[in-house]
Every structure is written in structure tokens, then in C-alpha cells.
Design a protein around this motif. Structure first.
Motif, PDB file in Angstrom:
ATOM      1  N   ASN A  74       0.847  -1.198   0.000  1.00  0.00           N
ATOM      2  CA  ASN A  74       0.000   0.000   0.000  1.00  0.00           C
ATOM      3  C   ASN A  74       0.878   1.241   0.000  1.00  0.00           C
ATOM      4  O   ASN A  74       0.419   2.326   0.328  1.00  0.00           O
ATOM      5  CB  ASN A  74      -0.904   0.021   1.234  1.00  0.00           C
ATOM      6  CG  ASN A  74      -2.021  -0.976   1.118  1.00  0.00           C
ATOM      7  OD1 ASN A  74      -2.665  -1.084   0.080  1.00  0.00           O
ATOM      8  ND2 ASN A  74      -2.249  -1.744   2.167  1.00  0.00           N
ATOM      9  N   ARG A  78       2.394   3.531   4.473  1.00  0.00           N
ATOM     10  CA  ARG A  78       1.275   2.744   5.004  1.00  0.00           C
ATOM     11  C   ARG A  78       1.702   1.329   5.386  1.00  0.00           C
ATOM     12  O   ARG A  78       1.232   0.775   6.387  1.00  0.00           O
ATOM     13  CB  ARG A  78       0.138   2.723   3.996  1.00  0.00           C
ATOM     14  CG  ARG A  78      -0.527   4.083   3.872  1.00  0.00           C
ATOM     15  CD  ARG A  78      -1.517   4.158   2.742  1.00  0.00           C
ATOM     16  NE  ARG A  78      -2.580   3.172   2.892  1.00  0.00           N
ATOM     17  CZ  ARG A  78      -3.505   2.964   1.954  1.00  0.00           C
ATOM     18  NH1 ARG A  78      -3.497   3.656   0.842  1.00  0.00           N
ATOM     19  NH2 ARG A  78      -4.443   2.065   2.152  1.00  0.00           N
ATOM     20  N   ASP A  82       1.162  -0.076   9.091  1.00  0.00           N
ATOM     21  CA  ASP A  82       0.405  -1.298   9.375  1.00  0.00           C
ATOM     22  C   ASP A  82       1.271  -2.322  10.110  1.00  0.00           C
ATOM     23  O   ASP A  82       0.803  -3.003  11.030  1.00  0.00           O
ATOM     24  CB  ASP A  82      -0.138  -1.898   8.078  1.00  0.00           C
ATOM     25  CG  ASP A  82      -1.197  -1.030   7.416  1.00  0.00           C
ATOM     26  OD1 ASP A  82      -1.828  -0.208   8.107  1.00  0.00           O
ATOM     27  OD2 ASP A  82      -1.390  -1.172   6.190  1.00  0.00           O
ATOM     28  N   ASP A 111      -6.754   5.183   8.917  1.00  0.00           N
ATOM     29  CA  ASP A 111      -7.716   4.149   9.278  1.00  0.00           C
ATOM     30  C   ASP A 111      -7.301   2.752   8.817  1.00  0.00           C
ATOM     31  O   ASP A 111      -8.032   1.788   8.992  1.00  0.00           O
ATOM     32  CB  ASP A 111      -9.101   4.486   8.736  1.00  0.00           C
ATOM     33  CG  ASP A 111      -9.141   4.587   7.219  1.00  0.00           C
ATOM     34  OD1 ASP A 111      -8.140   4.250   6.555  1.00  0.00           O
ATOM     35  OD2 ASP A 111     -10.185   5.018   6.692  1.00  0.00           O
ATOM     36  N   LYS A 113      -7.020   1.867   5.766  1.00  0.00           N
ATOM     37  CA  LYS A 113      -7.595   1.590   4.450  1.00  0.00           C
ATOM     38  C   LYS A 113      -7.316   2.695   3.436  1.00  0.00           C
ATOM     39  O   LYS A 113      -7.083   2.418   2.273  1.00  0.00           O
ATOM     40  CB  LYS A 113      -9.100   1.396   4.574  1.00  0.00           C
ATOM     41  CG  LYS A 113      -9.471   0.207   5.424  1.00  0.00           C
ATOM     42  CD  LYS A 113     -10.966   0.091   5.570  1.00  0.00           C
ATOM     43  CE  LYS A 113     -11.279  -1.101   6.439  1.00  0.00           C
ATOM     44  NZ  LYS A 113     -11.986  -0.790   7.624  1.00  0.00           N
ATOM     45  N   THR A 114      -7.366   3.942   3.894  1.00  0.00           N
ATOM     46  CA  THR A 114      -7.159   5.069   2.994  1.00  0.00           C
ATOM     47  C   THR A 114      -5.870   5.796   3.356  1.00  0.00           C
ATOM     48  O   THR A 114      -5.295   5.557   4.411  1.00  0.00           O
ATOM     49  CB  THR A 114      -8.347   6.048   3.065  1.00  0.00           C
ATOM     50  OG1 THR A 114      -8.487   6.507   4.416  1.00  0.00           O
ATOM     51  CG2 THR A 114      -9.648   5.379   2.632  1.00  0.00           C
TER      52      THR A 114
END
Length: 145
Positions: A74, A78, A82, A111, A113-114
Motif C-alpha cells: 500500500n 502505510r 500497518d 484508518d 484503508k485510505t
């Protein structure tokens, strides 16, 4: 027979997500490329998360690769975020990396995800014994255990 796009997608999945090697490809060569891509990703993430990679030291590549081998990228920011959150959830985040994660969490909203976005309101976050405070876009580490 599948389309070229389907074969390409299957190859990318084998290289980045731990999917099986598609028919017609040399499994040994795909594995060599997969390991090289994991090493490249590890270097990029280490550039974004230097305290995390330094804190893990010689275990960095092994820990990172075990976590990342079944996860498509990602982006290095990110991916590192994560990974750090996963280590924190398992109580395995090194204390030396706590300030880096707490500071990112205080400065940005993410979040999982984004893409991360800057926080507008003051925030206080903690990770691995470190507390960070963000006010008016400035982050201060308040406490390190």
C-alpha cells in the motif's frame, strides 16, 4: 485459456501476495523475484520508518518479510504503519520505535484503508511506552518509558 490480463494478475499476486505460481512460469524464478521484491519493499519501508527498522536491528528483514509476504503493498508509509500497528497489537513493538509510531498517530489520521491525512484538532497518542501530543500541527513527545 485465460487472457493475458488474467495471467499478469495471477503473476503479480504470486509475486506480492503469496498466491500460487501460475501455470507456465518457473516457480524457482518467481520465488527469486518475490524475495527480491520483499527486500526492496523492506528498504523502502525502512526509509519511511527508520526508528522501527533500527529497533528491530538484524531481525528487521526477517520480521518484515514474515509480515509482508502475503500482503500486497500500500506504499512504504502505510506498509510500515500497518506493520508497526501489528507489532504493537502483539506487544512486540520495540520501545525505541514507540515514539515514531506515537508521533505519526498524533500527527495523522490513518484508518488502515485510505491514505493518511493531517489532523486538524489536537491529538494525543501513545505506543510502546511513549506519549505524543499534536497541537496546531506540531508534535511533541511528552513521555518515554
Amino acid at each position: 485459456m485465460s487472457s493475458l490480463a488474467d495471467r499478469q494478475a495471477a503473476l503479480v499476486a504470486a509475486l506480492t501476495s503469496g498466491a500460487p505460481v501460475p501455470a507456465g512460469f518457473d516457480g524457482r524464478m518467481v520465488e527469486i523475484a518475490r524475495v527480491a521484491l520483499l527486500r526492496k519493499r523492506a528498504g523502502e519501508v525502512a526509509g519511511q520508518w527508520p526508528a522501527l527498522s533500527a529497533a528491530l536491528g538484524t531481525d528487521w528483514l526477517r520480521e518484515w518479510s514474515a509480515w509482508a509476504e502475503t500482503r500486497p503493498t500500500n506504499g512504504s508509509l502505510r506498509d510500515g504503519w500497518d506493520f508497526a500497528r501489528d507489532l504493537l497489537s502483539r506487544d512486540a513493538l520495540p520501545r525505541e520505535a514507540g515514539a515514531e509510531l506515537a508521533s505519526r498517530e498524533a500527527a495523522l489520521r490513518y484508518d488502515g484503508k485510505t491514505s493518511p491525512r493531517a489532523r486538524r484538532l489536537p491529538a494525543i497518542r501513545s505506543a510502546a511506552g511513549t506519549v505524543a501530543l499534536q497541537i496546531l500541527g506540531r508534535v511533541r513527545v511528552l513521555y518515554r518509558n
